[in-house]
Design a protein around this motif. Sequence first.
Motif, PDB file in Angstrom:
ATOM      1  N   VAL A   1       0.842  -1.206   0.000  1.00 21.95           N
ATOM      2  CA  VAL A   1       0.000   0.000   0.000  1.00 21.95           C
ATOM      3  C   VAL A   1       0.871   1.248   0.000  1.00 21.95           C
ATOM      4  O   VAL A   1       0.649   2.202  -0.756  1.00 21.95           O
ATOM      5  N   ILE A   2       1.888   1.248   0.850  1.00 22.19           N
ATOM      6  CA  ILE A   2       2.758   2.429   0.953  1.00 22.19           C
ATOM      7  C   ILE A   2       3.549   2.634  -0.335  1.00 22.19           C
ATOM      8  O   ILE A   2       3.753   3.770  -0.781  1.00 22.19           O
ATOM      9  N   GLU A   3       3.990   1.550  -0.972  1.00 15.42           N
ATOM     10  CA  GLU A   3       4.696   1.691  -2.246  1.00 15.42           C
ATOM     11  C   GLU A   3       3.782   2.281  -3.314  1.00 15.42           C
ATOM     12  O   GLU A   3       4.196   3.129  -4.121  1.00 15.42           O
ATOM     13  N   LYS A   4       2.510   1.874  -3.290  1.00 12.62           N
ATOM     14  CA  LYS A   4       1.545   2.439  -4.232  1.00 12.62           C
ATOM     15  C   LYS A   4       1.357   3.937  -3.975  1.00 12.62           C
ATOM     16  O   LYS A   4       1.310   4.744  -4.916  1.00 12.62           O
ATOM     17  N   ILE A   5       1.264   4.309  -2.719  1.00 14.47           N
ATOM     18  CA  ILE A   5       1.139   5.733  -2.367  1.00 14.47           C
ATOM     19  C   ILE A   5       2.385   6.485  -2.821  1.00 14.47           C
ATOM     20  O   ILE A   5       2.304   7.590  -3.357  1.00 14.47           O
ATOM     21  N   ARG A   6       3.540   5.876  -2.597  1.00 16.59           N
ATOM     22  CA  ARG A   6       4.814   6.508  -2.971  1.00 16.59           C
ATOM     23  C   ARG A   6       4.879   6.768  -4.473  1.00 16.59           C
ATOM     24  O   ARG A   6       5.407   7.776  -4.928  1.00 16.59           O
ATOM     25  N   ASP A   7       4.343   5.832  -5.263  1.00 21.88           N
ATOM     26  CA  ASP A   7       4.366   5.981  -6.719  1.00 21.88           C
ATOM     27  C   ASP A   7       3.392   7.049  -7.199  1.00 21.88           C
ATOM     28  O   ASP A   7       3.720   7.867  -8.058  1.00 21.88           O
ATOM     29  N   GLU A   8       2.175   7.039  -6.647  1.00 18.84           N
ATOM     30  CA  GLU A   8       1.124   7.914  -7.165  1.00 18.84           C
ATOM     31  C   GLU A   8       1.120   9.299  -6.513  1.00 18.84           C
ATOM     32  O   GLU A   8       0.555  10.235  -7.065  1.00 18.84           O
ATOM     33  N   PHE A   9       1.707   9.434  -5.335  1.00 17.27           N
ATOM     34  CA  PHE A   9       1.781  10.744  -4.652  1.00 17.27           C
ATOM     35  C   PHE A   9       3.239  10.986  -4.268  1.00 17.27           C
ATOM     36  O   PHE A   9       3.578  11.133  -3.088  1.00 17.27           O
ATOM     37  N   SER A  10       4.104  11.031  -5.285  1.00 21.56           N
ATOM     38  CA  SER A  10       5.547  11.097  -5.042  1.00 21.56           C
ATOM     39  C   SER A  10       5.975  12.402  -4.364  1.00 21.56           C
ATOM     40  O   SER A  10       7.035  12.454  -3.740  1.00 21.56           O
TER      41      SER A  10
ATOM     42  N   LEU B   1      10.672  -2.020   8.087  1.00 20.06           N
ATOM     43  CA  LEU B   1      11.395  -0.749   8.131  1.00 20.06           C
ATOM     44  C   LEU B   1      12.484  -0.709   7.065  1.00 20.06           C
ATOM     45  O   LEU B   1      12.716   0.320   6.433  1.00 20.06           O
ATOM     46  N   ALA B   2      13.158  -1.852   6.863  1.00 18.20           N
ATOM     47  CA  ALA B   2      14.184  -1.918   5.816  1.00 18.20           C
ATOM     48  C   ALA B   2      13.576  -1.687   4.437  1.00 18.20           C
ATOM     49  O   ALA B   2      14.153  -0.985   3.593  1.00 18.20           O
ATOM     50  N   GLU B   3      12.385  -2.241   4.212  1.00 19.22           N
ATOM     51  CA  GLU B   3      11.746  -2.066   2.912  1.00 19.22           C
ATOM     52  C   GLU B   3      11.301  -0.623   2.706  1.00 19.22           C
ATOM     53  O   GLU B   3      11.392  -0.088   1.601  1.00 19.22           O
ATOM     54  N   LEU B   4      10.845   0.034   3.776  1.00 16.82           N
ATOM     55  CA  LEU B   4      10.450   1.439   3.660  1.00 16.82           C
ATOM     56  C   LEU B   4      11.642   2.314   3.283  1.00 16.82           C
ATOM     57  O   LEU B   4      11.541   3.206   2.442  1.00 16.82           O
ATOM     58  N   VAL B   5      12.791   2.057   3.918  1.00 18.09           N
ATOM     59  CA  VAL B   5      13.989   2.833   3.599  1.00 18.09           C
ATOM     60  C   VAL B   5      14.384   2.600   2.140  1.00 18.09           C
ATOM     61  O   VAL B   5      14.794   3.534   1.435  1.00 18.09           O
ATOM     62  N   SER B   6      14.232   1.369   1.655  1.00 18.54           N
ATOM     63  CA  SER B   6      14.571   1.085   0.262  1.00 18.54           C
ATOM     64  C   SER B   6      13.657   1.822  -0.707  1.00 18.54           C
ATOM     65  O   SER B   6      14.023   2.060  -1.850  1.00 18.54           O
ATOM     66  N   MET B   7      12.459   2.187  -0.256  1.00 19.88           N
ATOM     67  CA  MET B   7      11.538   2.968  -1.092  1.00 19.88           C
ATOM     68  C   MET B   7      11.883   4.457  -1.082  1.00 19.88           C
ATOM     69  O   MET B   7      11.318   5.237  -1.836  1.00 19.88           O
ATOM     70  N   GLY B   8      12.769   4.860  -0.185  1.00 23.40           N
ATOM     71  CA  GLY B   8      13.082   6.279  -0.051  1.00 23.40           C
ATOM     72  C   GLY B   8      12.229   6.972   0.990  1.00 23.40           C
ATOM     73  O   GLY B   8      12.124   8.195   0.995  1.00 23.40           O
TER      74      GLY B   8
ATOM     75  N   GLU C   1      16.096   7.221 -15.206  1.00 24.85           N
ATOM     76  CA  GLU C   1      16.390   7.407 -16.621  1.00 24.85           C
ATOM     77  C   GLU C   1      15.592   8.518 -17.265  1.00 24.85           C
ATOM     78  O   GLU C   1      16.006   9.124 -18.222  1.00 24.85           O
ATOM     79  N   SER C   2      14.377   8.767 -16.746  1.00 23.91           N
ATOM     80  CA  SER C   2      13.517   9.730 -17.443  1.00 23.91           C
ATOM     81  C   SER C   2      12.743  10.550 -16.454  1.00 23.91           C
ATOM     82  O   SER C   2      12.254  10.049 -15.466  1.00 23.91           O
ATOM     83  N   GLN C   3      12.624  11.836 -16.730  1.00 24.33           N
ATOM     84  CA  GLN C   3      11.830  12.712 -15.886  1.00 24.33           C
ATOM     85  C   GLN C   3      10.362  12.408 -16.006  1.00 24.33           C
ATOM     86  O   GLN C   3       9.584  12.636 -15.102  1.00 24.33           O
ATOM     87  N   GLY C   4       9.934  11.900 -17.151  1.00 28.10           N
ATOM     88  CA  GLY C   4       8.518  11.702 -17.405  1.00 28.10           C
ATOM     89  C   GLY C   4       7.953  10.470 -16.761  1.00 28.10           C
ATOM     90  O   GLY C   4       6.758  10.308 -16.689  1.00 28.10           O
ATOM     91  N   LYS C   5       8.832   9.535 -16.322  1.00 23.16           N
ATOM     92  CA  LYS C   5       8.333   8.326 -15.711  1.00 23.16           C
ATOM     93  C   LYS C   5       8.062   8.548 -14.241  1.00 23.16           C
ATOM     94  O   LYS C   5       8.233   9.623 -13.728  1.00 23.16           O
ATOM     95  N   ASP C   6       7.653   7.457 -13.560  1.00 23.57           N
ATOM     96  CA  ASP C   6       7.315   7.573 -12.140  1.00 23.57           C
ATOM     97  C   ASP C   6       8.484   8.153 -11.374  1.00 23.57           C
ATOM     98  O   ASP C   6       9.629   7.749 -11.532  1.00 23.57           O
ATOM     99  N   LYS C   7       8.166   9.079 -10.478  1.00 30.99           N
ATOM    100  CA  LYS C   7       9.188   9.692  -9.640  1.00 30.99           C
ATOM    101  C   LYS C   7       9.514   8.847  -8.430  1.00 30.99           C
ATOM    102  O   LYS C   7      10.522   9.041  -7.787  1.00 30.99           O
ATOM    103  N   GLY C   8       8.640   7.947  -8.054  1.00 29.75           N
ATOM    104  CA  GLY C   8       8.859   7.121  -6.874  1.00 29.75           C
ATOM    105  C   GLY C   8       9.942   6.097  -7.139  1.00 29.75           C
ATOM    106  O   GLY C   8      10.242   5.730  -8.261  1.00 29.75           O
ATOM    107  N   PRO C   9      10.571   5.563  -6.064  1.00 24.86           N
ATOM    108  CA  PRO C   9      11.649   4.600  -6.222  1.00 24.86           C
ATOM    109  C   PRO C   9      11.129   3.235  -6.584  1.00 24.86           C
ATOM    110  O   PRO C   9      10.009   2.883  -6.267  1.00 24.86           O
ATOM    111  N   LYS C  10      11.923   2.464  -7.273  1.00 24.32           N
ATOM    112  CA  LYS C  10      11.598   1.079  -7.562  1.00 24.32           C
ATOM    113  C   LYS C  10      12.307   0.198  -6.561  1.00 24.32           C
ATOM    114  O   LYS C  10      13.368   0.527  -6.054  1.00 24.32           O
ATOM    115  N   ARG C  11      11.749  -0.966  -6.275  1.00 23.50           N
ATOM    116  CA  ARG C  11      12.371  -1.862  -5.312  1.00 23.50           C
ATOM    117  C   ARG C  11      13.679  -2.409  -5.865  1.00 23.50           C
ATOM    118  O   ARG C  11      13.763  -2.797  -7.026  1.00 23.50           O
TER     119      ARG C  11
END
Length: 495
Positions: free
Chosen positions: A86-95, A112-119, A180-190
Amino acid sequence: MEHNQEANRKRNVIIAIPTPAFADGLKKHFENEGLNVLEVCVVVDHLLEKLHELKSEPSIKLDGIVISSGIATKLSDKRLEFLADVIEKIRDEFSEASIIFLSDESQGHPLLAELVSMGIYNIFVKSAQKSEPLNIKQLIRCINQPMLYSEVKKYRDYDTGIQWRRSFVNGGQSITINIESQGKDKGPKRPSPAPDPPESPTSDVRESPAPPAPVRVQEQVDDKKHNDQQESKKSKQPTIPNILEEELEDEVLWQLPPIKPKVIVRDRIVGKSVIAVAGVDVGVGTTHASILMANYLAGRGYSVKVIECSGNKEFVYIERAYEGKNVDTQRTDEFEINGVTYVKADSDLDMAYHVTSEHSHIILDMGCYEQSEYTEEFHRAGKQFLVAPGGEWKQYTIKRFIQTNRSVDQSRWSFLIPLVDKQTISDIKGENEDISAFKLPFHPDPFRSQSDTDEEFDQLFEGGRTVRLRRAGKAAAFFAAGLLVVGFIVFFIYR
């Protein structure tokens, strides 16, 4: 001009915390500091619905989300991996929104480790707050200026003995993020573990054998320069006094002191109280018990609201009986009788709206427990009452109900048994070890006060206050009568 407007704009936040009292207190603190709270969500489904609604409202910018690790809990299942998704989805759509995470889980948990990896760096661990208390200024600062990677990198090392998804890379490894691109998702990938290639063609994560420093996901500037700037800003900020001074107990997540003075009633500090009334079977009288309880509390100076959660729509007939047959029952969603507010059945229960009202006590008339759609609200309530039949041939339903629901917390359960005597209550307690049970006397009109019912509710809410007062009153009356008799005797002797 646009920059000035952005600077002067009120920050919009969402609170996603399953504890209504704390969420309400946090909302008041944010509003007191000039922030706008868009929504208070006590269940994760409500949070997702609100976020979906915001996606269709581009004019409203979401600046921050305060989310608790308990928001995804369902009964005894914490569902933490689901929460991470859920949090990764939020991170992607509300970066652009800052996520502030309040964690019940201690340092070393894979979540907690996974959250840090998401930024996500705005992480506050409950156990750590005993030595460094949390305050509202910190939360607000995290919205405008996220915490540094150096402050949370310790959470990347986690206990591999804790069961977690296999696809998650070891939190202690160093990674670099290539955008790689400004136009793509701003959120981090796992991240994907090296040296294997990424699992998905859309992933931009690669392992670096020895990078000079981990790169922050949310920035595209040199990390060292950015951190120096952040540290410089941080050192210039004045020390902020703590507002969370009390000790954090194990069973209680974060607590906030109230902004307004507490209300004193009968020398007791009164706060928001959610009371759930459910039945172990159909037709045992939860509505009657709820009305009795509401009028008892209202008679003692409390502001009470009763919400019909059973779906039976009996409140419509109650309103019609009170207001008259010609009343338009569809005109409003609620009505008032003797100072008690009654909320009629609705297909969607908005608990966040009700618990933030001015009422000190919220009573949920839930009907039969097994048929209720709101069992989560029952287990979340501060007081949990179960109405059960007292007939000897029906008492087995109590034991069956207890055994059927052994997987849930029963420590706050109190059984209410209508139309029985004290001996029956003793028998029921004997058959069901360690349960709390009280009798409900014959009380045909729940809108009128009745002394024997008040005495039973005194045991539930005030520890037998009316009984003690009545006994004290009788003792005072006997004492006064005795003085009167002695006075007459003395008068006739010495006249």
